[in-house]
Design a protein around this motif. Structure first.
Motif, PDB file in Angstrom:
ATOM      1  N   ASP A  56      -4.380  -6.062  -1.645  1.00  0.00           N
ATOM      2  CA  ASP A  56      -5.576  -6.438  -0.897  1.00  0.00           C
ATOM      3  C   ASP A  56      -6.523  -5.254  -0.978  1.00  0.00           C
ATOM      4  OD1 ASP A  56      -7.274  -7.973   0.696  1.00  0.00           O
ATOM      5  OD2 ASP A  56      -6.382  -7.281   2.570  1.00  0.00           O
ATOM      6  N   VAL A  57      -7.726  -5.412  -0.479  1.00  0.00           N
ATOM      7  CA  VAL A  57      -8.677  -4.313  -0.445  1.00  0.00           C
ATOM      8  C   VAL A  57      -9.726  -4.633   0.614  1.00  0.00           C
ATOM      9  CG1 VAL A  57     -10.271  -5.258  -2.173  1.00  0.00           C
ATOM     10  CG2 VAL A  57     -10.044  -2.776  -1.918  1.00  0.00           C
ATOM     11  N   SER A  58     -10.291  -3.603   1.213  1.00  0.00           N
ATOM     12  CA  SER A  58     -11.338  -3.826   2.211  1.00  0.00           C
ATOM     13  C   SER A  58     -12.625  -4.283   1.540  1.00  0.00           C
ATOM     14  CB  SER A  58     -11.610  -2.533   2.984  1.00  0.00           C
ATOM     15  OG  SER A  58     -12.686  -2.711   3.891  1.00  0.00           O
ATOM     16  N   SER A  59     -13.403  -5.055   2.260  1.00  0.00           N
ATOM     17  CA  SER A  59     -14.728  -5.433   1.771  1.00  0.00           C
ATOM     18  C   SER A  59     -15.746  -4.332   2.024  1.00  0.00           C
ATOM     19  CB  SER A  59     -15.187  -6.720   2.463  1.00  0.00           C
ATOM     20  OG  SER A  59     -15.247  -6.533   3.874  1.00  0.00           O
ATOM     21  N   TYR A 117       0.824  -1.214   0.000  1.00  0.00           N
ATOM     22  CA  TYR A 117       0.000   0.000   0.000  1.00  0.00           C
ATOM     23  C   TYR A 117       0.860   1.268   0.000  1.00  0.00           C
ATOM     24  CZ  TYR A 117      -4.444  -2.413   0.991  1.00  0.00           C
ATOM     25  OH  TYR A 117      -5.570  -3.182   0.927  1.00  0.00           O
ATOM     26  N   LEU A 118       1.910   1.297   0.852  1.00  0.00           N
ATOM     27  CA  LEU A 118       2.743   2.497   0.938  1.00  0.00           C
ATOM     28  C   LEU A 118       3.504   2.765  -0.360  1.00  0.00           C
ATOM     29  CD1 LEU A 118       4.255   2.275   4.545  1.00  0.00           C
ATOM     30  CD2 LEU A 118       2.545   3.898   3.704  1.00  0.00           C
ATOM     31  N   GLN A 119       3.659   1.738  -1.167  1.00  0.00           N
ATOM     32  CA  GLN A 119       4.397   1.886  -2.427  1.00  0.00           C
ATOM     33  C   GLN A 119       3.492   2.203  -3.615  1.00  0.00           C
ATOM     34  OE1 GLN A 119       6.377  -1.905  -2.568  1.00  0.00           O
ATOM     35  NE2 GLN A 119       7.550  -1.493  -0.691  1.00  0.00           N
ATOM     36  N   VAL A 120       2.175   2.205  -3.414  1.00  0.00           N
ATOM     37  CA  VAL A 120       1.260   2.441  -4.535  1.00  0.00           C
ATOM     38  C   VAL A 120       1.473   3.828  -5.141  1.00  0.00           C
ATOM     39  CG1 VAL A 120      -1.160   2.808  -5.154  1.00  0.00           C
ATOM     40  CG2 VAL A 120      -0.498   0.774  -3.853  1.00  0.00           C
ATOM     41  N   LEU A 121       1.540   4.862  -4.313  1.00  0.00           N
ATOM     42  CA  LEU A 121       1.684   6.222  -4.840  1.00  0.00           C
ATOM     43  C   LEU A 121       2.991   6.422  -5.601  1.00  0.00           C
ATOM     44  CD1 LEU A 121       0.072   8.365  -2.016  1.00  0.00           C
ATOM     45  CD2 LEU A 121      -0.646   8.269  -4.401  1.00  0.00           C
ATOM     46  N   PRO A 122       4.147   6.026  -5.068  1.00  0.00           N
ATOM     47  CA  PRO A 122       5.365   6.168  -5.873  1.00  0.00           C
ATOM     48  C   PRO A 122       5.355   5.310  -7.126  1.00  0.00           C
ATOM     49  CG  PRO A 122       5.850   5.101  -3.767  1.00  0.00           C
ATOM     50  CD  PRO A 122       4.470   5.633  -3.674  1.00  0.00           C
ATOM     51  N   ALA A 123       4.668   4.185  -7.093  1.00  0.00           N
ATOM     52  CA  ALA A 123       4.563   3.361  -8.299  1.00  0.00           C
ATOM     53  C   ALA A 123       3.742   4.076  -9.361  1.00  0.00           C
ATOM     54  CB  ALA A 123       3.944   2.012  -7.964  1.00  0.00           C
ATOM     55  N   VAL A 124       2.614   4.644  -8.956  1.00  0.00           N
ATOM     56  CA  VAL A 124       1.781   5.394  -9.898  1.00  0.00           C
ATOM     57  C   VAL A 124       2.590   6.532 -10.521  1.00  0.00           C
ATOM     58  CG1 VAL A 124      -0.210   6.931 -10.078  1.00  0.00           C
ATOM     59  CG2 VAL A 124      -0.416   4.776  -8.824  1.00  0.00           C
ATOM     60  N   GLY A 157     -15.761   3.796   6.646  1.00  0.00           N
ATOM     61  CA  GLY A 157     -16.224   3.632   8.021  1.00  0.00           C
ATOM     62  C   GLY A 157     -15.113   3.342   9.002  1.00  0.00           C
ATOM     63  N   ALA A 158     -15.495   2.890  10.181  1.00  0.00           N
ATOM     64  CA  ALA A 158     -14.559   2.647  11.277  1.00  0.00           C
ATOM     65  C   ALA A 158     -13.941   1.258  11.134  1.00  0.00           C
ATOM     66  CB  ALA A 158     -15.290   2.774  12.615  1.00  0.00           C
ATOM     67  N   PHE A 159     -13.012   1.147  10.206  1.00  0.00           N
ATOM     68  CA  PHE A 159     -12.350  -0.126   9.931  1.00  0.00           C
ATOM     69  C   PHE A 159     -10.839   0.106   9.975  1.00  0.00           C
ATOM     70  CE2 PHE A 159     -16.464  -0.184   7.797  1.00  0.00           C
ATOM     71  CZ  PHE A 159     -17.034  -1.296   8.405  1.00  0.00           C
ATOM     72  N   THR A 160     -10.315   0.194  11.182  1.00  0.00           N
ATOM     73  CA  THR A 160      -8.913   0.551  11.399  1.00  0.00           C
ATOM     74  C   THR A 160      -7.971  -0.377  10.636  1.00  0.00           C
ATOM     75  OG1 THR A 160      -9.463   1.398  13.585  1.00  0.00           O
ATOM     76  CG2 THR A 160      -7.152   0.868  13.171  1.00  0.00           C
ATOM     77  N   GLY A 161      -7.045   0.247   9.923  1.00  0.00           N
ATOM     78  CA  GLY A 161      -6.033  -0.518   9.200  1.00  0.00           C
ATOM     79  C   GLY A 161      -6.433  -0.936   7.805  1.00  0.00           C
ATOM     80  N   GLU A 162      -7.676  -0.709   7.431  1.00  0.00           N
ATOM     81  CA  GLU A 162      -8.145  -1.122   6.112  1.00  0.00           C
ATOM     82  C   GLU A 162      -7.957  -0.016   5.075  1.00  0.00           C
ATOM     83  OE1 GLU A 162     -10.069  -4.489   5.374  1.00  0.00           O
ATOM     84  OE2 GLU A 162      -8.312  -4.477   6.681  1.00  0.00           O
ATOM     85  N   VAL A 163      -7.956  -0.401   3.812  1.00  0.00           N
ATOM     86  CA  VAL A 163      -7.874   0.541   2.695  1.00  0.00           C
ATOM     87  C   VAL A 163      -9.020   0.225   1.741  1.00  0.00           C
ATOM     88  CG1 VAL A 163      -6.514   1.340   0.735  1.00  0.00           C
ATOM     89  CG2 VAL A 163      -5.385   0.818   2.907  1.00  0.00           C
ATOM     90  N   SER A 164      -9.819   1.221   1.420  1.00  0.00           N
ATOM     91  CA  SER A 164     -10.991   0.987   0.579  1.00  0.00           C
ATOM     92  C   SER A 164     -10.639   0.945  -0.899  1.00  0.00           C
ATOM     93  CB  SER A 164     -12.040   2.085   0.817  1.00  0.00           C
ATOM     94  OG  SER A 164     -11.614   3.311   0.235  1.00  0.00           O
ATOM     95  N   ALA A 165     -11.504   0.297  -1.660  1.00  0.00           N
ATOM     96  CA  ALA A 165     -11.338   0.252  -3.108  1.00  0.00           C
ATOM     97  C   ALA A 165     -11.445   1.650  -3.693  1.00  0.00           C
ATOM     98  CB  ALA A 165     -12.392  -0.671  -3.715  1.00  0.00           C
TER      99      ALA A 165
END
Length: 258
Positions: free
Chosen positions: A70-73, A49-56, A77-85
């Motif tokens: 990976d991606v959150s389902s 995830y941390l490398q997505v922006l420099p890759a783009v 909302g309150a889903f600590t540690g998740e990253v949304s689509a």
């Protein structure tokens, strides 16, 4: 389909600076690679995830697609540690890797979780990269039944949109050799038939992962639409070897359909 797809997952092997250096080197090679530039070969990369922006940023101006591993389902909302689509799409990613064997084994992700993540990805306009494969080595027909059942489960209730189906028999991940060519052909054919029978999946691809490397695309020919690479691609020159192989396959397909 004339286009051939080559994917790379960096998993968690690279630190941030090493990843940035790898992006820069691969981007330079890709810009000089006619088949990638023309779209005959599609390259996608899933970094952390941390490398997505420099890759783009590194691949800006190229057709290379960047995705999340990976991606959150959930959408928000309150889903600590998740990253949304939606956030992945917002920063320039276009793919979400879903259901990898390590997510299933290490983090207990079920078929229901995989399906929920697939629905979330398609809602946000991302292409799900669906990792599918049997755990234990078995005969090809039995493996095909398992793979098609996993695919149908993952797509249950999902919006229309293309997917990339990565057939990765779990027993072959990290192994010295990939699954046998005939084994891959049988399972890939079953997956392709299942995708083609679904009118909502136009533009989808079936690729192979699991100890994939040079020579595999040439050996498999039209049996698959590409390969999904792991540590082999850590060497940019080795990655280009597979891109060259993919270019030759794409040219043969174009000639056959032209």
């Amino acid at each position: 389909m004339a286009k051939v797809t080559v994917g790379v997952s960096l998993k968690m092997y690279f630190g941030h600076e090493r990843a940035r250096a790898w992006f820069d080197e691969v981007a330079a090679r890709v810009r000089a690679h006619e088949a990638v530039s023309s779209g005959a070969v599609e390259l996608f990369i899933t970094p952390t995830y941390l490398q997505v922006l420099p890759a783009v940023a590194a691949f800006e101006g190229t057709p290379v697609r960047i995705g999340g591993q990976d991606v959150s389902s959930e959408d928000s909302g309150a889903f600590t540690g998740e990253v949304s689509a939606a956030e992945l799409a917002e920063v320039g990613a276009s793919i979400a890797e879903i259901g990898h064997a390590e997510r299933r084994r290490l983090f207990g992700e079920t078929e229901e979780v995989t399906a929920a993540k697939t629905r979330a990805a398609l809602r946000a306009g991302l292409t799900p990269l669906l990792c599918i494969g049997e755990v234990e080595k078995q005969d090809p027909d039995a493996a095909a039944e398992v793979a098609v059942a996993q695919l149908r489960s993952a797509l249950d209730g999902a919006d229309a949109g293309p997917v990339i189906v990565a057939y990765e028999p779990v027993w072959a991940i990290g192994a010295p050799e990939p699954a046998g060519h005939d084994h891959i052909r049988v399972v890939a054919a079953a997956l392709r038939a299942a995708v083609e029978a679904d009118a909502d999946r136009e533009g989808s691809a079936v690729i192979y992962g699991g100890a994939a490397g040079p020579g595999l695309l040439t050996a498999l020919g039209d049996a698959v639409d590409g390969v999904f690479l792991g540590r082999f691609a850590h060497d940019p020159a080795a990655l280009v070897t597979v891109l060259d192989e993919a270019a030759e396959l794409a040219a043969r397909r174009e000639g056959a359909t032209g």
